[in-house]
Design a protein around this motif. Structure first.
Motif, short mmCIF file in Angstrom:
data_model
loop_
_atom_site.label_atom_id
_atom_site.label_comp_id
_atom_site.label_asym_id
_atom_site.label_seq_id
_atom_site.Cartn_x
_atom_site.Cartn_y
_atom_site.Cartn_z
N VAL A 209 0.85 -1.19 0.00
CA VAL A 209 0.00 0.00 0.00
C VAL A 209 0.88 1.24 0.00
N LEU A 210 0.31 2.36 -0.38
CA LEU A 210 1.04 3.63 -0.30
C LEU A 210 1.14 4.01 1.17
N GLU A 217 7.49 8.73 0.95
CA GLU A 217 6.35 7.93 0.52
C GLU A 217 6.83 6.76 -0.33
N VAL A 218 6.15 5.62 -0.16
CA VAL A 218 6.61 4.39 -0.78
C VAL A 218 5.47 3.38 -0.79
N TYR A 219 5.49 2.48 -1.76
CA TYR A 219 4.60 1.32 -1.75
C TYR A 219 5.34 0.18 -1.04
N SER A 220 4.79 -0.24 0.08
CA SER A 220 5.46 -1.28 0.87
C SER A 220 4.43 -2.00 1.73
N TYR A 221 4.93 -2.82 2.66
CA TYR A 221 4.04 -3.54 3.57
C TYR A 221 3.05 -2.58 4.23
N SER A 222 1.82 -3.04 4.41
CA SER A 222 0.81 -2.23 5.07
C SER A 222 1.17 -2.01 6.54
N VAL A 272 12.19 10.10 -7.70
CA VAL A 272 11.69 8.94 -8.43
C VAL A 272 10.17 8.87 -8.26
N PRO A 273 9.40 8.67 -9.34
CA PRO A 273 7.94 8.62 -9.22
C PRO A 273 7.49 7.55 -8.22
N LEU A 274 6.37 7.83 -7.56
CA LEU A 274 5.88 6.91 -6.53
C LEU A 274 5.66 5.51 -7.05
N ASN A 275 5.12 5.38 -8.26
CA ASN A 275 4.81 4.03 -8.75
C ASN A 275 6.05 3.20 -9.04
#
Length: 375
Positions: A209-210, A217-222, A272-275
């Motif tokens: 999740v974001l 900010e990062v997509y990683s473990y909830s 670096v873009p979030l996605n």
């Protein structure tokens, strides 16, 4: 003779289960003689009738964990005995009195008083919820600490939120769960005697999740408790949220963690873009925070206990109107020491009230964050 100087007050007030750190830092001998130390329990003076085990009792700094059977108001007396190496040897003593006195509901005023500051008056108000209540049992939750109740708990939250909101009740007992997702107008309420045991299986915290880790900010473990762009959310009651974080701590010792925080910081600096900031694996491993709402409004944490998460404990980011009141955070005790086990770290938040909390951490108790670099 030695001059015994404590590195803390001679009278301490703590909660049961707390690790008390004793220090004679600053103790000296006017003649420059070597000193020996002995910390011991002065049981004759205690009102607590049990025995405490003092770690490193022959060192300048020692510690012990307050037993869980200590009653509020009871005292434990510990003596620091210091002897010099002269001839004849001379000894001096300093007593430390530890009183067990957690905040009780009666001691925490129900009303939140307004604050007058140079910036104006702040009058914090708890979010309000409908009188509707549901129990997680109604959605198939099973007590006992073996059955994963993630789906049952999140279904209860989702259905109640969609119908206008209210209170989701966690009854007394042990309830195993993965990440909990708070939605608008939900008061997630743990009854006294309720303990949520968070899963030790990393895969339960996927898909990524974001989230926000140390200001990036990062997509990683909830996070163990997550919320994204929601309003009027609360976690309340007298229950316990137990992160059972040891597997996360152990994973930090492996190669996947050693480079990941640095990589995320570089992504931040290079915009670096979030996605493309994708973590959430043992190869790109960053442990999640315990309570991590992102871009939310009107948040209440009151009365509950947070224990032994994977990383930071309470870490709202880019949120508004937050009340954290009467909460107990334990990250350093009998179970172990949470690495970077900070207590309360609001990040880039507006209007935050933190009062009447007890924080027993091996790292920062409270820090105010404002993001990192480009984030």
């Amino acid at each position: 003779p030695p001059v015994v100087t404590l590195g803390h007050a001679a009278d301490l007030i703590v909660r049961e289960g707390t690790t008390v750190k004793l220090s004679a830092d600053g103790t000296r001998d006017p003649d420059g003689d070597n000193l020996t130390y002995s910390w011991w329990q002065y049981a004759e003076a205690d009102t607590y009738k049990g025995v405490v085990k003092i770690q490193n009792s022959n060192k300048e700094e020692a510690s012990f964990t307050v037993p869980n059977d200590v009653e509020s108001g009871e005292t434990i007396h510990v003596v620091c005995e210091v002897t010099d190496g002269g001839t004849p040897q001379l000894t001096r003593y300093q007593r430390v009195v530890i009183t067990i006195k957690p905040f009780t509901k009666a001691e925490i005023p129900e009303k939140i008083e307004p604050f007058i500051t140079p910036f104006g008056e702040f009058n914090f108000q708890r979010p309000q919820f409908r009188d509707t209540t549901v129990s997680i049992i109604d959605f198939g939750a099973q007590e006992g600490g073996k059955f994963k109740n993630t789906t049952a708990i999140n279904n209860a939250i989702k259905q109640l939120s969609e119908s206008g909101g209210g209170t989701v009740i966690v009854p007394p007992g042990k309830w195993l769960t993965g990440p909990i997702v708070l939605l608008s107008n939900i008061n997630f309420h743990l009854k006294e005697g309720a303990e949520l045991l968070f899963s030790q299986d990393f895969d339960d915290y996927l898909p990524a999740v974001l989230t926000n880790i140390e200001g990036s900010e990062v997509y990683s473990y909830s996070p163990f408790i997550y919320s994204f762009k929601q309003e009027n959310i609360a976690v309340t009651g007298k229950g316990v949220l137990n992160g059972q974080g040891k597997p996360w701590w152990e994973q930090r010792k492996k190669e996947g963690y050693s480079k990941s925080p640095h990589l995320l910081r570089k992504m931040n600096e290079n915009e670096v873009p979030l996605n493309e900031r994708r973590f959430g694996s043992t190869e790109r491993f960053i442990p999640p925070v315990f309570f991590g709402p992102l871009y939310c409004k009107n948040i209440l944490l009151e009365g509950v206990t947070f224990k032994y998460g994977a990383f930071w404990t309470i870490n709202p980011s880019f949120c508004e109107n937050i009340i954290i009141r009467g909460v107990y955070v334990l990250t350093d005790g009998d179970y172990g020491n949470t690495p970077n086990g900070d207590g309360i770290n609001p990040n880039s938040c507006t209007n935050v009230l933190i009062e009447y909390n007890t924080l027993d951490t091996g790292d920062d108790c409270i820090t105010l964050k404002s993001g990192r670099n480009k984030d």
